[in-house]
Design a protein around this motif. Structure first.
Motif, PDB file in Angstrom:
ATOM      1  N   ASP A   1       5.320  19.569  -1.257  1.00 55.32           N
ATOM      2  CA  ASP A   1       4.559  20.674  -0.664  1.00 55.32           C
ATOM      3  C   ASP A   1       4.781  22.012  -1.344  1.00 55.32           C
ATOM      4  O   ASP A   1       4.048  22.971  -1.059  1.00 55.32           O
ATOM      5  CB  ASP A   1       4.930  20.832   0.824  1.00 55.32           C
ATOM      6  CG  ASP A   1       4.681  19.538   1.598  1.00 55.32           C
ATOM      7  OD1 ASP A   1       3.626  18.926   1.374  1.00 55.32           O
ATOM      8  OD2 ASP A   1       5.564  19.157   2.401  1.00 55.32           O
ATOM      9  N   THR A   2       5.781  22.078  -2.196  1.00 53.56           N
ATOM     10  CA  THR A   2       6.193  23.387  -2.704  1.00 53.56           C
ATOM     11  C   THR A   2       6.359  23.354  -4.210  1.00 53.56           C
ATOM     12  O   THR A   2       6.811  22.350  -4.781  1.00 53.56           O
ATOM     13  CB  THR A   2       7.527  23.820  -2.068  1.00 53.56           C
ATOM     14  OG1 THR A   2       7.397  23.756  -0.644  1.00 53.56           O
ATOM     15  CG2 THR A   2       7.900  25.223  -2.481  1.00 53.56           C
TER      16      THR A   2
ATOM     17  N   PHE B   1      -2.990  28.985  -2.712  1.00 50.88           N
ATOM     18  CA  PHE B   1      -1.544  28.908  -2.597  1.00 50.88           C
ATOM     19  C   PHE B   1      -0.997  30.267  -2.205  1.00 50.88           C
ATOM     20  O   PHE B   1      -1.420  31.316  -2.717  1.00 50.88           O
ATOM     21  CB  PHE B   1      -0.916  28.476  -3.932  1.00 50.88           C
ATOM     22  CG  PHE B   1      -1.210  27.038  -4.305  1.00 50.88           C
ATOM     23  CD1 PHE B   1      -0.343  26.019  -3.927  1.00 50.88           C
ATOM     24  CD2 PHE B   1      -2.359  26.710  -5.010  1.00 50.88           C
ATOM     25  CE1 PHE B   1      -0.613  24.706  -4.263  1.00 50.88           C
ATOM     26  CE2 PHE B   1      -2.639  25.398  -5.342  1.00 50.88           C
ATOM     27  CZ  PHE B   1      -1.770  24.389  -4.967  1.00 50.88           C
TER      28      PHE B   1
ATOM     29  N   THR C   1       2.182  32.784  -2.187  1.00 47.61           N
ATOM     30  CA  THR C   1       3.297  33.029  -3.094  1.00 47.61           C
ATOM     31  C   THR C   1       4.354  33.872  -2.403  1.00 47.61           C
ATOM     32  O   THR C   1       4.052  34.890  -1.761  1.00 47.61           O
ATOM     33  CB  THR C   1       2.820  33.751  -4.367  1.00 47.61           C
ATOM     34  OG1 THR C   1       1.782  32.993  -4.974  1.00 47.61           O
ATOM     35  CG2 THR C   1       3.961  33.940  -5.344  1.00 47.61           C
TER      36      THR C   1
ATOM     37  N   ILE D   1      -3.283  30.878 -10.317  1.00 45.50           N
ATOM     38  CA  ILE D   1      -2.540  31.592  -9.273  1.00 45.50           C
ATOM     39  C   ILE D   1      -2.675  33.082  -9.585  1.00 45.50           C
ATOM     40  O   ILE D   1      -2.004  33.621 -10.477  1.00 45.50           O
ATOM     41  CB  ILE D   1      -1.067  31.172  -9.256  1.00 45.50           C
ATOM     42  CG1 ILE D   1      -0.958  29.645  -9.117  1.00 45.50           C
ATOM     43  CG2 ILE D   1      -0.328  31.880  -8.131  1.00 45.50           C
ATOM     44  CD1 ILE D   1      -1.599  29.077  -7.872  1.00 45.50           C
TER      45      ILE D   1
ATOM     46  N   TRP E   1       0.737  21.412 -13.493  1.00 44.80           N
ATOM     47  CA  TRP E   1       0.979  22.853 -13.559  1.00 44.80           C
ATOM     48  C   TRP E   1       1.399  23.219 -14.983  1.00 44.80           C
ATOM     49  O   TRP E   1       2.238  22.538 -15.585  1.00 44.80           O
ATOM     50  CB  TRP E   1       2.078  23.276 -12.581  1.00 44.80           C
ATOM     51  CG  TRP E   1       1.689  23.081 -11.145  1.00 44.80           C
ATOM     52  CD1 TRP E   1       1.767  21.941 -10.416  1.00 44.80           C
ATOM     53  CD2 TRP E   1       1.150  24.072 -10.273  1.00 44.80           C
ATOM     54  NE1 TRP E   1       1.318  22.135  -9.132  1.00 44.80           N
ATOM     55  CE2 TRP E   1       0.933  23.455  -9.007  1.00 44.80           C
ATOM     56  CE3 TRP E   1       0.832  25.421 -10.405  1.00 44.80           C
ATOM     57  CZ2 TRP E   1       0.419  24.132  -7.926  1.00 44.80           C
ATOM     58  CZ3 TRP E   1       0.325  26.098  -9.315  1.00 44.80           C
ATOM     59  CH2 TRP E   1       0.119  25.455  -8.096  1.00 44.80           C
TER      60      TRP E   1
ATOM     61  N   LEU F   1       5.608  28.659  -4.273  1.00 44.39           N
ATOM     62  CA  LEU F   1       4.193  28.540  -3.974  1.00 44.39           C
ATOM     63  C   LEU F   1       4.011  27.425  -2.954  1.00 44.39           C
ATOM     64  O   LEU F   1       4.540  26.308  -3.134  1.00 44.39           O
ATOM     65  CB  LEU F   1       3.374  28.210  -5.232  1.00 44.39           C
ATOM     66  CG  LEU F   1       3.070  29.351  -6.207  1.00 44.39           C
ATOM     67  CD1 LEU F   1       4.323  29.826  -6.915  1.00 44.39           C
ATOM     68  CD2 LEU F   1       2.039  28.891  -7.250  1.00 44.39           C
ATOM     69  N   ARG F   2       3.239  27.726  -1.914  1.00 42.13           N
ATOM     70  CA  ARG F   2       2.932  26.739  -0.885  1.00 42.13           C
ATOM     71  C   ARG F   2       1.424  26.662  -0.713  1.00 42.13           C
ATOM     72  O   ARG F   2       0.743  27.696  -0.659  1.00 42.13           O
ATOM     73  CB  ARG F   2       3.586  27.098   0.431  1.00 42.13           C
ATOM     74  CG  ARG F   2       5.112  26.971   0.414  1.00 42.13           C
ATOM     75  CD  ARG F   2       5.703  27.385   1.723  1.00 42.13           C
ATOM     76  NE  ARG F   2       7.154  27.147   1.759  1.00 42.13           N
ATOM     77  CZ  ARG F   2       7.936  27.536   2.769  1.00 42.13           C
ATOM     78  NH1 ARG F   2       7.409  28.154   3.823  1.00 42.13           N
ATOM     79  NH2 ARG F   2       9.221  27.285   2.726  1.00 42.13           N
ATOM     80  N   ALA F   3       0.918  25.392  -0.635  1.00 42.67           N
ATOM     81  CA  ALA F   3      -0.524  25.207  -0.482  1.00 42.67           C
ATOM     82  C   ALA F   3      -0.964  25.766   0.859  1.00 42.67           C
ATOM     83  O   ALA F   3      -0.333  25.533   1.898  1.00 42.67           O
ATOM     84  CB  ALA F   3      -0.877  23.725  -0.591  1.00 42.67           C
ATOM     85  N   ARG F   4      -2.086  26.502   0.804  1.00 42.06           N
ATOM     86  CA  ARG F   4      -2.641  27.064   2.034  1.00 42.06           C
ATOM     87  C   ARG F   4      -4.157  27.074   1.873  1.00 42.06           C
ATOM     88  O   ARG F   4      -4.707  27.900   1.148  1.00 42.06           O
ATOM     89  CB  ARG F   4      -2.110  28.465   2.278  1.00 42.06           C
ATOM     90  CG  ARG F   4      -2.659  29.113   3.558  1.00 42.06           C
ATOM     91  CD  ARG F   4      -1.933  30.384   3.876  1.00 42.06           C
ATOM     92  NE  ARG F   4      -0.520  30.143   4.148  1.00 42.06           N
ATOM     93  CZ  ARG F   4       0.385  31.111   4.345  1.00 42.06           C
ATOM     94  NH1 ARG F   4       0.011  32.384   4.274  1.00 42.06           N
ATOM     95  NH2 ARG F   4       1.649  30.805   4.594  1.00 42.06           N
TER      96      ARG F   4
END
Length: 1010
Positions: free
Chosen positions: A401-402, A422, A424, A385, A366, A415-418
């Motif tokens: 995960d975050t 991600f 937010t 993002i 990142w 931020l969480r992966a989806r």
């Protein structure tokens, strides 16, 4: 190649490229496998991330068109080129032109292979095979028949062998000084060979111009059928499974142990004109083509670098350090891994100034450009993002995960992966955050998130609830630059007013009063040894056991503003300053014992396009794989310390030249330099071809230097006014990464002595001096012995004379007196008168005996006269005689000296004194004189001494013959003769007496010896 050859051979331009390149490439493959097991070019880097350098005629390359490249075991790079054989040490080229009887004007070298002895086998365009060693060309293989344009192939074989294929010679193998024929020329295809390779099983593979591929096994030649539409083979490369890669004008093919096929060959290589191939140590396959350079990595991914002009790649080689060398028309290129891989060239978003960085558990990197937005990088792919595109990101952290980010205006974001993206979630002041300007974010072990703001302290988010801490609670300042959690659970805060730490027992502040270089703290870091490092605006400090220890004996960059700290897996600290990036050995830094190799500073030569680091929270981090990431003023960069350590091949050192007063000295065999050189220059080199300009040297001259010199970049050592003797020059070097080699180069040499410096001459002079000194000593001893003998003889003669006088006078007088006394004894009774008369006569005889005894004693005392000058001695003698006078007529004594008194030799002075003394004794005792005079004259030619009296004189008969029983006058004449003088005595009865002694000045005034 010459136009005549082109016309006679009738081959196309593409085939000519193939012929020029194949041998060099196969040579490179084999030599690369022989040199070592260091890592080659990083397979995970894009081609644009390699550091590239090019040499052509404009910057020193003298060779012209390049046909092949190799490296000998001494570390030099060799290039077979149109203008001759070029040698490269990383900084400068030297061109060697072979001398070949058939064509002295054509120096082109078409192929070359190193042999195990350190030499080179080269093939010249004019059908000449030569061996080059120590700067000398010699015939290596005689090709039968008249000179004619031929094409021959050279390639390294197994176990140090050299394979040679030529139409008339056939296939031959050279090993250990022998050349053996494997296959006669008549058994090979009529088409000439263009490439050679040997697989580990011993089979030899021959590529031809128009007869395809041939395998030689056990002396049998077998054509290999395959799917080649136009079987022009330019290069061959064995693979690790016993197969062979085949480069042709129609693409790249593979022999898979059964057939020639393109199965398993990337489609990008299906129709290229392949001119060269090598496999590097990371199993990357590099293919040089007429259109550019291809790389196939271990994953089968193909990368292409197409050159805008002169794109054909005719030669490839990987050196011992993993650098890739590329030969093109007119020059060569070097591609190498820098310590850092810059990502600026991959995508514009990763160029420019980068702020914070973070690597998550999924290996996503990142990063946040200073211009705004949040992005991630993984496996060469870049994602963004969208929801954070318009905000500047100050800090990034996260877990599996975050991802949490601190924003310039938007507070704290999670931020969480989806799916493929991600989700937010933002936290702002409305949610309890102290301030929306969040500069530092840290995810604690207990799941709490700490957000350090720009001016309102630090907020802790736990279970959805914010708790804020400010100066009122114990913070040193409400401006937070960094947040750190240490292994003991303490939370540290970097502020402009010092470092604050929150523990279960309360708050504590560290400031300059505790030893910090400055109160302005930029960053905090805990290393694997649980030391807390504090980077301030004025340098670095470490806190151990609750005490601040300033970093001691550190280079200047570590006394500047420190912006980031990370640690690699081998315990080195990577430290980002405002305009420096360094790697420092942590354990040495802690104790203040940094030395050679303890500090490494990185620059553009290491792949950094900028050394300026952004002032952000976590602008320098180490990921879970040990890689170090840094955000710079010109993009994102990454270093893999493990890979760097594996690439640290030491520099190979050589003493290249010796000169005395500007004149080269033959450096082979025993090096001997003429006498009295004013200036001796030794030129040397350290072969590290990756970054040769950073090679450092230390030198020492045994017999002159007491210790090694300080590290320096000069490649010359100069010594002035060395004396004769044997010396040993030694040099060691460090490579571009600061690793010093353990093997030194040494050159013993002897400076011949001048004639007067030669040992034999000095020994001869010493012997001569010793002989002279010994001779002088012996002569002196003889003279001393002679003088002692003379003195002893004189003393003996004097003692003998006195003994004789005592016997003849004193003893006889006493004997006569004794007879008189006996007569008196007999006459006393009967004749008293005669007895009295006889007694008186005896008394007179006794008195006379006493006088004679006194005179004899005076003679003995004369040898002990004062050692002063003659006048003083005689004056003292005269006065003593006056005082002892017993007769009634007391004489008047006087002495006169004429001329300047001069010192006399002691022996001569004593004799003169005795002669004068005898005259004075006679005058005082017997002359009954009224006046006695002594006259001494120091004439230039003579020393004269006169003694005169006016007494009763001496009977002439006594003067002539002496008085019976007395030897005074005789002794005076003897003494005068002994000292080289003459004595004359004048006297008459009643007229006094005069005695004159004359001694020549050459005898009398001779310098007395001590």
């Amino acid at each position: 190649m010459s136009r005549w050859w082109l016309r006679s051979s009738r081959i196309s331009r593409s085939a000519r490229r193939s012929r020029r390149a194949w041998g060099a490439l196969l040579t490179a493959v084999a030599v690369g496998s022989l040199i070592g097991t260091l890592h080659a070019a990083d397979p995970e880097r894009a081609l644009s991330q390699y550091i590239r350098d090019r040499w052509d005629s404009s910057n020193g390359f003298p060779g012209g068109h390049v046909y092949a490249i190799t490296q000998t075991r001494d570390g030099y790079l060799w290039i077979a080129a149109e203008n001759g054989l070029a040698r490269f040490d990383g900084l400068s080229y030297r061109l060697f032109k072979p001398v070949e009887p058939t064509s002295r004007s054509d120096a082109a070298v078409l192929n070359l292979v190193p042999d195990p002895d350190g030499g080179l086998w080269i093939w010249l365009r004019r059908a000449a095979m030569q061996r080059f060693n120590n700067g000398v060309f010699g015939t290596a293989l005689q090709v039968p028949g008249p000179p004619a344009p031929r094409i021959a192939v050279l390639s390294p074989g197994n176990n140090g062998a050299i394979l040679i294929a030529e139409r008339q010679l056939g296939l031959v193998i050279a090993r250990g000084g022998r050349v053996d024929t494997v296959v006669a020329g008549s058994a090979l295809p009529r088409s000439f060979a263009t490439s050679l390779a040997q697989t580990p099983d011993g089979d030899v593979w021959i590529g031809t111009r128009d007869s395809g591929l041939v395998r030689v096994r056990g002396g049998q030649v077998t054509p290999v059928a395959g799917a080649l539409l136009n079987p022009k083979i330019n290069c061959l490369m064995p693979d690790e499974r016993g197969g062979v890669w085949i480069g042709s004008d129609e693409g790249v093919f593979r022999w898979n142990t059964d057939a020639v096929t393109q199965a398993g060959v990337p489609r990008e290589l299906g129709h290229v004109q392949a001119l060269a191939m090598i496999r590097d140590r990371d199993a990357n396959v590099w293919v040089g083509t007429a259109d550019g350079l291809f790389r196939v990595d271990r994953r089968g991914v193909t990368s292409v670098d197409r050159h805008a002009t002169a794109a054909a790649v005719d030669a490839l080689f990987e050196d011992r350090e993993g650098n890739l060398w590329i030969g093109r028309s007119g020059g060569i290129e070097r591609w190498r891994d820098g310590t850092f891989a810059s990502y600026s060239s991959i995508d514009p978003i990763m160029a420019g100034t980068i702020g914070p960085i973070f690597v998550d558990a999924a290996d996503r990197v990142w990063f946040a450009p200073a211009s705004g937005g949040l992005y991630w990088l993984r496996d060469g792919h870049i994602g963004a993002i969208p929801s954070l595109r318009d905000d500047v990101i100050y800090s990034i952290t996260g877990d599996r995960d975050t991802v949490w980010v601190g924003r310039q205006r938007g507070g704290l974001a999670r931020l969480r992966a989806r799916g493929d993206g991600f989700a937010t979630e933002a936290f702002t002041q409305r949610d309890g955050l102290a301030q929306n300007q969040v500069f530092a974010v840290h995810l604690a072990h207990d799941g709490a998130v700490w957000a350090g703001t720009l001016s309102r302290g630090a907020s802790r988010l736990k279970d959805g609830v914010f708790t804020t801490y400010t100066t009122a609670d114990g913070l040193a300042s409400d401006t937070i630059a960094a947040v750190l959690e240490t292994a003991d659970g303490a939370i540290w805060f970097a502020t402009p007013s010092g470092a604050s730490v929150k523990t279960s027992s309360g708050w504590r502040r560290y400031s300059s009063a505790d030893g910090l270089p400055s109160n302005d703290v930029n960053t905090l870091f805990e290393d694997s040894a649980h030391n807390v490092w504090v980077g301030t605006a004025a340098g670095l400090a470490v806190i151990r056991g609750g005490r601040v220890e300033p970093a001691l004996n550190v280079p200047a960059p570590l006394r500047a503003s420190i912006l980031g700290i990370a640690e690699d897996r081998v315990g080195c600290l990577w430290i980002a300053a405002a305009d420096h990036l360094l790697r420092v050995q942590r354990d040495r830094l802690v104790v203040g014992a940094l030395g050679d190799g303890s500090v490494r500073e990185f620059s553009a030569a290491d792949g950094l396009r900028s050394i300026e680091t952004a002032k952000r929270h976590r602008s320098l981090i180490a990921d879970s794989r040990g890689r170090v990431w840094v955000s710079t003023g010109d993009g994102l960069a990454m270093a893999d310390p493990a890979r760097v350590a594996q690439r640290d091949a030491p520099a190979l050192v050589h003493v290249e030249e010796v000169s005395a007063d500007g004149t080269p000295v033959d450096g082979t065999g025993d090096v001997r330099i003429d006498p009295r050189p004013r200036r001796i220059t030794l030129a040397f080199t350290g072969l590290s071809l990756a970054v040769p300009e950073r090679v450092r040297f230390r030198t020492r001259l045994d017999g002159f230097d007491r210790d090694w010199s300080e590290p320096g970049s000069s490649r010359q050592a100069v010594y002035t006014n060395l004396g004769p003797g044997t010396y040993r020059f030694r040099v060691i070097a460090s490579n571009g990464d600061g690793v010093w080699n353990s093997a030194e180069a040494a050159l013993p040499f002897t400076i011949a002595p001048a004639l007067w410096e030669a040992k034999w001459f000095q020994i001869s002079i010493l012997l001569m001096f010793t002989a002279t000194a010994w001779g002088g000593y012996r002569m002196h001893m003889r003279q001393v012995a002679c003088e002692l003998d003379v003195r002893f003889e004189e003393r003996l003669s004097e003692r003998t004379r006195i003994a004789r006088e005592l016997h003849d006078t004193l003893l006889q007088s006493f004997q006569a007196a004794l007879l008189q006394f006996q007569t008196v004894k007999h006459l006393m009774g009967d004749r008293p008168a005669d007895a009295q008369k006889t007694l008186e006569t005896g008394i007179e005889q006794a008195r006379q005996a006493i006088t004679e005894g006194r005179d004899a004693v005076k003679g003995l005392r004369d040898s002990a006269l004062p050692t002063g000058e003659l006048p003083r001695a005689l004056g003292a003698l005269g006065e003593s005689l006056v005082a002892e006078a017993t007769n009634g007529n007391l004489p008047v004594f006087s002495m006169r000296v004429e001329g300047r008194p001069k010192p006399l030799p002691p022996l001569l002075r004593d004799e003169v004194c005795r002669i004068a003394g005898e005259s004075l004794y006679n005058a005082f005792r017997h002359a009954r004189a009224a006046r006695i005079e002594v006259e001494i004259r120091y004439d230039p030619q003579w020393l004269r001494l006169r003694v005169r009296d006016d007494g009763r004189g001496i009977d002439p008969a006594v003067l002539d013959r002496g008085r019976p029983g007395h030897y005074g006058l005789t002794g005076m004449h003897e003494r005068a003769t002994l000292i080289g003088g003459s004595l004359e005595i004048w006297s008459q009865l009643g007229s006094g007496t005069e005695a004159e002694l004359t001694v020549p000045a050459s005898v009398a005034y001779r310098k007395a010896k001590s």
